[in-house]
Write an enzyme that holds these catalytic residues in place. Sequence first.
Site, mmCIF file in Angstrom:
data_model
loop_
_atom_site.group_PDB
_atom_site.id
_atom_site.type_symbol
_atom_site.label_atom_id
_atom_site.label_comp_id
_atom_site.label_asym_id
_atom_site.label_seq_id
_atom_site.Cartn_x
_atom_site.Cartn_y
_atom_site.Cartn_z
ATOM 1 C CB THR A 14 -22.556 1.590 8.183
ATOM 2 O OG1 THR A 14 -22.815 1.900 6.830
ATOM 3 C CG2 THR A 14 -23.260 0.293 8.524
ATOM 4 C CB SER A 60 -18.387 8.405 4.274
ATOM 5 O OG SER A 60 -18.465 7.334 3.385
ATOM 6 C CB THR A 93 -16.744 1.828 5.160
ATOM 7 O OG1 THR A 93 -17.967 1.469 4.504
ATOM 8 C CG2 THR A 93 -16.764 1.355 6.592
ATOM 9 C CG ASP A 94 -19.654 3.705 0.971
ATOM 10 O OD1 ASP A 94 -19.251 2.569 1.285
ATOM 11 O OD2 ASP A 94 -20.837 3.953 0.719
#
Length: 328
Positions: A14, A60, A93-94
């Site tokens: 992101t 990710s 971030t995942d």
Amino acid sequence: MNKKQIYILATGGTISAQGDEGKTLGYTNGVFKLGSIIKTLKGIENISNLDGEQIFNISSEDMCIDKLLILAKRINELSKLDSIDAFVIMQGTDTLEESAFFLNLVVKTSKPVIITGAMRPATANSADGPNNLYDAIVVASNKDAVGKGVLVVFSDYIISGRDVQKVDTFRCQAFNGKEFGCCGYVHDDIVNFINKSLKPHTINSEFNIDNIKSLPKVGIVYFDADLDSDIFDYYISRDYKGIVIAGSGSGMISKRWKNKILEMTKNSIAVVRSSMAEGGSVDRDNLDEEYCTIPAYTLTPLKARILLSIALEKSNSYDYLKSVFERY
Ligand code: DGL
């Protein structure tokens, strides 16, 4: 003051995304490349000199172990250069918590390695990427970050790569260090370390992946009281070498799972018991002796999968794997 040389490895996520003007939903990852992201950082030239590369451009969710091996080997190679003082990794971030723990275990340098990302695309009114990246570079440039293992810098917190977990799906304060807290904070150019993880990492870990092409497959199976034990047949047929159970409470499982688990452990498939609960620990239990399972202690299922896969590469001996989970 000598400015530090920071090397940025951009991987997508992101932080590189473009969406509808001002909005936070429905964006496209990977539109903005490293060079254009760095240009958005105001005043960073007073802190450090930046260089870097776009090593991947992925979401990710696609940061699989094969990609993590490439990333870790690249850091290990670059860390030998005197011209680089520290690293910053930008990623989605995942799966950031998995990357952080993986690198924490296998990167062989005491130079700072900081991971960051963003919860909001670069085009959102509330874009958090520039601030997170600025903070990550500030922490990477700080002498107190040396030898602390891989750290995550996000929404002003510094969190250990071992304990960091994603706890929110859209708010900017999306990470914490479980009940173990954070290592410190960053506020503009002030870096204040307060805690550190005492678990082995980086140059003190026993794992070295530099000559390794792939790692043994480990799957996570999420428990529920109605789930048939046939679920494990898939993993057995696909040659998985380890299973992490996200068990209920302190890593507990139903009667109907137990025989299957014994069958697997007898056939040298390592089975680790972790918990779907957010806090606490899965400690040693009589169950472990009876079924040759391994408690994950304070590691979440995601972290336990990473550790088991790396450890299995060294040995699948029950005693060895048990001791790894006790120590890491
Ligand atoms: N697709 C998600 C990823 O790359 C975006 C999540 C994020 O960066 O916050 O992990």
